[in-house]
Design a protein around this motif. Structure first.
Motif, PDB file in Angstrom:
ATOM      1  N   VAL A   8       1.005  -1.240   0.264  1.00 54.59           N
ATOM      2  CA  VAL A   8       0.044  -0.312   0.267  1.00 54.59           C
ATOM      3  C   VAL A   8       0.792   1.429  -0.112  1.00 54.59           C
ATOM      4  N   ALA A   9       2.007   1.653   0.996  1.00 54.64           N
ATOM      5  CA  ALA A   9       3.398   2.058   0.547  1.00 54.64           C
ATOM      6  C   ALA A   9       3.494   2.713  -0.551  1.00 54.64           C
ATOM      7  N   LEU A  49       1.006   4.256  -2.634  1.00 47.91           N
ATOM      8  CA  LEU A  49       0.438   5.851  -2.357  1.00 47.91           C
ATOM      9  C   LEU A  49       2.217   6.316  -2.523  1.00 47.91           C
ATOM     10  N   ASN A  50       3.044   6.401  -2.500  1.00 45.65           N
ATOM     11  CA  ASN A  50       4.614   7.051  -3.159  1.00 45.65           C
ATOM     12  C   ASN A  50       4.357   7.102  -4.241  1.00 45.65           C
ATOM     13  N   PHE A  70       1.931   9.959  -5.197  1.00 44.50           N
ATOM     14  CA  PHE A  70       2.824  10.972  -4.616  1.00 44.50           C
ATOM     15  C   PHE A  70       3.896  11.501  -5.581  1.00 44.50           C
TER      16      PHE A  70
END
Length: 140
Positions: A126-127, A130-131, A134
Protein backbone atom coordinates in the motif's frame (compact mmCIF):
# COMPACT_ATOMS: atom_id res chain seq x y z
CA UNK A 1 17.42 -18.51 -26.45
CA UNK A 2 17.08 -22.21 -27.03
CA UNK A 3 13.80 -23.97 -27.67
CA UNK A 4 11.17 -23.69 -25.00
CA UNK A 5 11.96 -26.21 -22.25
CA UNK A 6 8.53 -27.84 -22.20
CA UNK A 7 9.53 -30.87 -20.08
CA UNK A 8 10.98 -28.55 -17.44
CA UNK A 9 7.85 -26.37 -17.51
CA UNK A 10 5.79 -29.53 -17.03
CA UNK A 11 8.02 -30.64 -14.15
CA UNK A 12 7.69 -27.28 -12.40
CA UNK A 13 3.92 -27.35 -12.87
CA UNK A 14 3.93 -30.90 -11.51
CA UNK A 15 5.85 -29.80 -8.42
CA UNK A 16 3.34 -27.00 -7.83
CA UNK A 17 0.43 -29.43 -8.20
CA UNK A 18 2.07 -32.08 -6.02
CA UNK A 19 2.72 -29.58 -3.22
CA UNK A 20 -0.86 -28.33 -3.46
CA UNK A 21 -2.26 -31.88 -3.50
CA UNK A 22 0.01 -32.98 -0.66
CA UNK A 23 -1.02 -29.99 1.41
CA UNK A 24 -4.72 -30.66 0.83
CA UNK A 25 -4.28 -34.29 1.92
CA UNK A 26 -2.20 -33.26 4.95
CA UNK A 27 -4.77 -30.76 6.24
CA UNK A 28 -7.99 -32.32 4.94
CA UNK A 29 -9.69 -32.09 8.35
CA UNK A 30 -8.30 -28.66 9.23
CA UNK A 31 -9.26 -26.62 6.19
CA UNK A 32 -11.42 -23.65 7.05
CA UNK A 33 -14.90 -23.59 5.55
CA UNK A 34 -13.99 -20.34 3.81
CA UNK A 35 -11.25 -17.72 3.74
CA UNK A 36 -12.40 -14.23 4.70
CA UNK A 37 -12.24 -11.31 2.29
CA UNK A 38 -9.76 -9.49 4.56
CA UNK A 39 -7.37 -12.44 4.42
CA UNK A 40 -7.67 -12.62 0.63
CA UNK A 41 -6.83 -8.91 0.34
CA UNK A 42 -4.00 -9.18 2.87
CA UNK A 43 -2.46 -12.19 1.11
CA UNK A 44 -3.00 -10.58 -2.30
CA UNK A 45 -1.15 -7.41 -1.30
CA UNK A 46 1.60 -9.36 0.44
CA UNK A 47 2.03 -11.66 -2.58
CA UNK A 48 2.30 -8.63 -4.85
CA UNK A 49 4.98 -7.09 -2.64
CA UNK A 50 7.00 -10.25 -2.03
CA UNK A 51 6.77 -11.21 -5.71
CA UNK A 52 8.14 -7.79 -6.74
CA UNK A 53 10.80 -8.00 -4.06
CA UNK A 54 12.05 -11.40 -5.24
CA UNK A 55 11.81 -10.66 -8.96
CA UNK A 56 12.99 -7.06 -9.15
CA UNK A 57 14.80 -5.74 -6.09
CA UNK A 58 18.58 -5.65 -5.77
CA UNK A 59 18.41 -6.85 -2.18
CA UNK A 60 16.96 -10.17 -3.42
CA UNK A 61 19.37 -10.63 -6.33
CA UNK A 62 21.05 -13.45 -4.40
CA UNK A 63 17.85 -15.48 -4.90
CA UNK A 64 17.91 -14.92 -8.66
CA UNK A 65 21.68 -15.09 -9.23
CA UNK A 66 22.07 -18.90 -9.44
CA UNK A 67 19.57 -19.11 -12.31
CA UNK A 68 20.31 -15.85 -14.15
CA UNK A 69 23.16 -14.89 -16.43
CA UNK A 70 23.65 -11.15 -16.03
CA UNK A 71 25.14 -8.94 -13.34
CA UNK A 72 21.74 -7.52 -12.34
CA UNK A 73 20.26 -11.04 -12.03
CA UNK A 74 17.38 -10.21 -14.38
CA UNK A 75 18.00 -12.41 -17.43
CA UNK A 76 17.34 -16.16 -17.00
CA UNK A 77 20.01 -18.62 -18.04
CA UNK A 78 19.39 -19.88 -21.58
CA UNK A 79 18.63 -23.59 -21.14
CA UNK A 80 16.82 -26.27 -19.22
CA UNK A 81 15.77 -26.19 -15.61
CA UNK A 82 17.93 -23.15 -14.85
CA UNK A 83 16.07 -21.22 -17.52
CA UNK A 84 12.69 -22.28 -16.16
CA UNK A 85 13.64 -21.39 -12.58
CA UNK A 86 15.19 -18.14 -13.83
CA UNK A 87 11.95 -17.27 -15.60
CA UNK A 88 10.02 -18.07 -12.43
CA UNK A 89 12.09 -15.89 -10.08
CA UNK A 90 12.45 -12.95 -12.47
CA UNK A 91 8.71 -12.68 -13.14
CA UNK A 92 6.77 -11.03 -10.29
CA UNK A 93 3.49 -12.48 -11.57
CA UNK A 94 4.89 -15.99 -11.77
CA UNK A 95 6.64 -16.07 -8.40
CA UNK A 96 3.66 -14.24 -6.89
CA UNK A 97 1.51 -17.34 -7.39
CA UNK A 98 4.02 -19.43 -5.45
CA UNK A 99 4.16 -16.78 -2.71
CA UNK A 100 0.36 -16.60 -2.53
CA UNK A 101 0.21 -20.38 -2.26
CA UNK A 102 2.77 -20.46 0.53
CA UNK A 103 0.98 -17.72 2.44
CA UNK A 104 -2.35 -19.48 1.96
CA UNK A 105 -0.96 -22.78 3.24
CA UNK A 106 0.56 -20.92 6.16
CA UNK A 107 -2.76 -19.21 6.89
CA UNK A 108 -4.36 -22.62 7.40
CA UNK A 109 -1.56 -23.88 9.65
CA UNK A 110 -0.52 -20.68 11.48
CA UNK A 111 -3.26 -18.07 10.99
CA UNK A 112 -2.11 -15.48 13.53
CA UNK A 113 1.53 -15.50 12.44
CA UNK A 114 0.61 -15.48 8.76
CA UNK A 115 -1.72 -12.53 9.20
CA UNK A 116 1.09 -10.57 10.87
CA UNK A 117 3.60 -11.35 8.12
CA UNK A 118 1.06 -10.69 5.36
CA UNK A 119 0.06 -7.43 7.05
CA UNK A 120 3.68 -6.24 7.08
CA UNK A 121 4.22 -6.93 3.38
CA UNK A 122 0.70 -5.80 2.47
CA UNK A 123 1.19 -2.49 4.27
CA UNK A 124 4.41 -1.96 2.35
CA UNK A 125 2.57 -2.67 -0.89
CA UNK A 126 0.00 0.00 0.00
CA UNK A 127 2.85 2.38 0.85
CA UNK A 128 4.40 1.65 -2.56
CA UNK A 129 1.17 2.70 -4.30
CA UNK A 130 0.88 5.82 -2.15
CA UNK A 131 4.49 6.78 -2.85
CA UNK A 132 4.01 6.26 -6.58
CA UNK A 133 0.86 8.39 -6.48
CA UNK A 134 2.64 11.13 -4.55
CA UNK A 135 5.55 11.16 -7.02
CA UNK A 136 3.08 11.34 -9.94
CA UNK A 137 1.13 14.21 -8.35
CA UNK A 138 4.34 16.14 -7.71
CA UNK A 139 5.47 15.62 -11.32
CA UNK A 140 2.25 16.99 -12.81
Amino acid sequence: MAERPLPEYAALTGVFGAVLGGFLVLVRGRLPERIGFGDVVRIGLASYKVGRLIAKEEVASFVRAPVTQDEEATEPKPDGLQRVLGELVTCPYCIGLWVASGLSYSLVLFPRQTRLVATIFGAQAVADFLNAGFVKLRAD
